[in-house]
Scaffold this active site. Structure first.
Site, PDB file in Angstrom:
ATOM      1  N   TRP A 185       0.900  -1.012   0.082  1.00 16.37           N
ATOM      2  CA  TRP A 185       0.010  -0.048  -0.047  1.00 16.37           C
ATOM      3  C   TRP A 185       0.905   1.216   0.011  1.00 16.37           C
ATOM      4  O   TRP A 185       0.373   2.420  -0.075  1.00 16.37           O
ATOM      5  CB  TRP A 185      -1.078  -0.011   1.132  1.00 16.37           C
ATOM      6  N   ASP A 186       2.124   1.226   0.210  1.00 22.00           N
ATOM      7  CA  ASP A 186       3.231   2.388   0.352  1.00 22.00           C
ATOM      8  C   ASP A 186       2.995   3.206  -0.952  1.00 22.00           C
ATOM      9  O   ASP A 186       2.997   4.304  -0.901  1.00 22.00           O
ATOM     10  CB  ASP A 186       4.498   1.675   0.270  1.00 22.00           C
ATOM     11  N   GLU A 201       0.620  -2.351  12.841  1.00 27.43           N
ATOM     12  CA  GLU A 201       0.882  -3.687  12.654  1.00 27.43           C
ATOM     13  C   GLU A 201       1.052  -4.481  13.909  1.00 27.43           C
ATOM     14  O   GLU A 201       1.402  -5.719  14.120  1.00 27.43           O
ATOM     15  CB  GLU A 201       1.702  -4.312  11.537  1.00 27.43           C
ATOM     16  N   LYS A 220       3.274   0.411  16.190  1.00 31.23           N
ATOM     17  CA  LYS A 220       4.264   0.383  15.383  1.00 31.23           C
ATOM     18  C   LYS A 220       4.668   1.699  14.537  1.00 31.23           C
ATOM     19  O   LYS A 220       5.633   2.219  14.290  1.00 31.23           O
ATOM     20  CB  LYS A 220       4.147  -0.906  14.444  1.00 31.23           C
ATOM     21  N   GLN A 221       3.204   2.203  14.020  1.00 32.70           N
ATOM     22  CA  GLN A 221       3.366   3.348  13.205  1.00 32.70           C
ATOM     23  C   GLN A 221       1.785   4.177  13.521  1.00 32.70           C
ATOM     24  O   GLN A 221       1.051   3.547  13.948  1.00 32.70           O
ATOM     25  CB  GLN A 221       3.473   3.003  11.717  1.00 32.70           C
TER      26      GLN A 221
END
Length: 763
Positions: A362-363, A489, A584-585
């Site tokens: 998806w980046d 994630e 994580k993000q």
């Protein structure tokens, strides 16, 4: 430990180059990434020419891969079946130089002077080394390389040699099949690294060579793709090589010459590649040979390309030379990953390394398509066309997961799902909304009606069908989406992930509004109802949006965990991480950035203040987004800290995996940090919006955007923001509360008042 920024004697600041002025052992692999060059189709790592001085050299072609059957310890229906991995193609960047019997090598020869660079302005890699040979001669070598852009299969290599006295020089140029060379396997301890294949991968088809020319081809053992390589050598002196040897793994062209004092001997090596998928009737050797060009022409092509590129894609940071160098390196790597990808995806590492197996995530839609849409809209369209071409496979995957419409694979090269761990792979349904969002952004910014009404409409509609069948109307009357994983994630397979629901809501509304002959009124009605009644979890206790229905009930993470236990994914079982309140993000914060119209300033501020302290930044996708939102909500110090962290992720090897390739999504995030963070640009509304947040110690920020067929120039200072536009139809813009119209030849400046001091939130 920092790398580039920690030693400005070894790595001096130059706004148009990455420079290294002394050689030191260690970090060779990371520097091979940092000095890499590419064009989106073909990439070559920045390794030294001598095999003895390399750590992980290699050349890559976007999409050239091998497949294998994934073996699950415990199988289940719908698990990914086919693994895919980018391959090393036969690598031409190899020379062995022997002077009077001494093989020149950085680790065993005496070096008097050393300097190498990648010139952002030309795309040319240059390494100048002066050697004190054991014979008493002082020899200088100059290694130069560039990739082609007009002909994207081209690679030009040049090795020059001169001496202060007569010497005997033996130069051996090699073509190495690195894919089938034994290497240390790092995959057991770090899932981010690329794995290796157990058996031979590249099977030789036709191998020919004579007189310094090579014409060779291989076929992959399982995917049955073919790669052809053509190589020609030209010596500045009219001498032929003493031998040309051909082998499936190591082919050599050897010259033995006497070099006079003061003479410069140059060996040019022109290389061209061609690939073909299974079933394509193409002689890859002949295609590669037909596309060979002289090395000087390749260097000139690269120089001309970057002159055009920087004329419309530069971002100028006033009076900040160290940051300017790093910004341009990131923009240079964006071009190296995307410029000539054509109808293909953009791997997570571009063509600079094998990390993440060369997969498309998806980046590319969330982190790369903003940059491409406003700098290279033709390339943005090509990436979206690639997704559209995969719709048949995405529909098959949706059916396998018992949903309608299209479900794009979480990670792929050939269109099939290759993520073996479904909790952090297939469960990330939000990739569907990412594709829809990128399609909508491109259509909005480019005014490409043909795309909007055809490929764009197809992508919006088929993803909307997936969402409405994945979710359900609950007893509470709200629309819910259960059993998904959001961008974070470290929190997997949850109910009503806020990011997923917010992006699905956008997707459904955009699909309901777009013209498409295959959509019924009933479908549109259901889509609108699902969007309007989408459940967004909210914690009344904390007065913020919750990342998912249960996130606020999780146990807090132990923040006394030692730093050497990060990233957490390498030190703790997923189940340990999943049951704790740790990210994580950016997840909820990212949703509020992308769907900026849907949340109030206070809601964004509360969310950032809550989630930022519990975000580890273990993902390289996180810092740029957190920096953008820190700037918006009024935290300039944190904004600058996050931006700087993102800016030097690879230059400083801060995540200890730069060896595997450039974090291309993060480089795209740097562009967004500058344009959407500090310049405060937001799109896909009634008009383009700007709410600038220029850092206090920056003099200015300048960039251009391609929009509606014209070029919009933006120049920001603390006093005001100035726009120029070169298209015939005026462009309307909004700066904070002021609407302006910018016409060709009529610059417009909007004064900017100083932002008010941050008022602490209560409760």
């Amino acid at each position: 430990m920092a790398l580039i920024s920690s030693d400005r004697t070894r790595f001096p600041v130059d706004p148009w180059k990455l420079l290294e002025t002394t050689h030191a052992p260690g970090q060779a692999g990371a520097l091979e990434t940092n000095f890499s060059i590419g064009n989106g189709h073909l990439g070559i790592r920045g390794a030294h020419f001598s095999p003895a001085d390399t750590e992980l050299p290699g050349t890559f072609i976007n999409g050239f891969h091998e497949t294998w059957e994934i073996k699950h310890a415990e199988n289940a229906f719908g698990f990914a079946r086919t693994g895919q991995r980018i391959l090393y193609v036969p690598d031409a960047n190899n020379f062995t130089v022997v002077i009077d019997g001494e093989e020149l090598s950085l680790h065993s020869s005496a070096v008097l002077d050393y300097r190498r660079s990648v010139d952002f302005g030309t795309g040319i890699y240059t390494a100048d080394i002066t050697w004190a040979c054991r014979s008493g001669a002082v020899v200088k070598t100059t290694d130069r390389r560039a990739v082609g852009f007009e002909v994207r299969s081209n690679l030009g290599l040049s090795l020059s040699l001169s001496s202060d006295r007569p010497v005997s020089a033996e130069i051996t140029s090699t073509l190495v099949n690195r894919q089938d060379q034994p290497v240390e396997d790092h995959t057991i301890s770090d899932p981010r690294r690329s794995g290796r294949h157990a058996g031979r991968v590249l099977l030789p088809l036709d191998l020919e060579g004579a007189g310094g020319s090579l014409r060779m081809s291989w076929q992959t053992a399982e995917s049955h793709q073919r790669v052809g390589v053509a190589v020609d050598h030209v010596l500045s002196r009219q001498e032929s090589p003493v031998e040309t040897l051909v082998d499936q793994d190591l082919s050599t062209v050897r010259y033995v010459v006497a070099v006079a004092a003061g003479e410069t001997l140059t060996l040019e090596k022109s290389v061209s590649y061609a690939v073909a998928d299974q079933g394509q009737d193409k002689d890859v050797r002949a295609v590669a040979a037909a596309e060979l060009r002289p090395v000087p022409a390749i260097f000139a092509d690269s120089t001309a390309h970057y002159a055009r590129y920087w004329a419309t894609s530069d971002v100028v940071v006033g009076a900040m030379p160290e940051l300017q160098q790093a910004v341009r390196w990131n923009l240079f790597q964006l071009a190296a990953a995307t410029a000539r990808a054509d109808v293909a995806g953009i791997p997570a590492k571009g063509v600079s390394g094998s990390g993440y197996e060369g997969h498309y995530f998806w980046d590319q839609e969330i982190y790369l398509l903003p940059y491409l849409t406003y700098n290279n809209p033709e390339a943005a369209r090509a990436v979206l066309q690639f997704r559209h071409d995969l719709l048949p496979l995405a529909k098959e995957r949706a059916a396998e997961l018992s949903v309608d419409g299209a479900l794009f694979p979480w990670r792929t090269i050939n269109g099939l799902e290759s993520s073996a761990y479904y909790a952090a792979g297939t469960a990330q349904f939000h990739i569907a909304a990412a594709v829809a969002f990128a399609a909508n952004r491109y259509a909005w910014a480019s005014a490409d009606a043909d795309f909007r009404n055809h490929q764009g409409a197809d992508l919006l509609v088929e993803t909307a069908r997936m969402w409405v069948s994945l979710g359900f109307f609950g007893a509470d009357g709200s629309f819910h989406i259960h059993g998904v994983t959001g961008p974070d994630e470290y929190t997997a397979v949850v109910n009503d992930n806020l990011y997923t629901n917010v992006m699905a809501r956008f997707n459904l509304r955009a699909a309901a509004a777009c013209p498409h002959p295959g959509v019924t009124d009933e479908e549109r009605t259901v889509w609108r109802a699902a969007a309007d009644r989408m459940h967004l979890p909210f914690s009344r206790e904390f007065n913020i949006y919750s990342q998912d229905n249960d996130f606020m009930t999780l146990e807090a993470w132990d923040w006394d965990t030692p730093r050497d236990k990060y990233p957490l994914l390498l030190h703790f079982h997923p189940l340990v991480i999943y049951r704790h309140q740790v990210l994580k993000q950016a997840d909820t914060v990212l949703a509020m950035f992308l769907q900026w119209q849907d949340f109030t300033a206070e809601e964004k501020r509360r969310a950032f203040d809550f989630y930022d302290p519990i975000t580890t930044g273990d993902s390289t996708l996180s810092a740029c987004v957190q920096g953008i939102m820190a700037a918006e909500v009024g935290h300039p110090v944190q904004a600058m800290a996050h931006f700087t962290e993102a800016l030097f992720i690879d230059l400083d090897n801060s995540h200890n995996n730069t060896i595997d390739g450039v974090h291309i999504a993060s480089t795209g995030g740097i562009w967004s940090s500058l344009v959407s963070g500090f310049a405060g640009m937001r799109d896909q509304g009634v008009m383009l919006n700007f709410d600038p947040r220029l850092p206090a110690d920056w003099d200015s920020l300048e960039f251009t955007l391609k929009i509606h067929g014209g070029l919009l120039g933006v120049s920001l200072t603390h006093a005001g923001i100035t726009f120029t536009y070169d298209a015939g139809t005026p462009l309307q813009l909004k700066v904070r509360d002021t609407v302006v119209s910018v016409a060709a030849g009529k610059p417009v400046t909007v004064p900017l008042a100083e932002m008010p001091a941050l008022v602490p939130l209560v409760g």
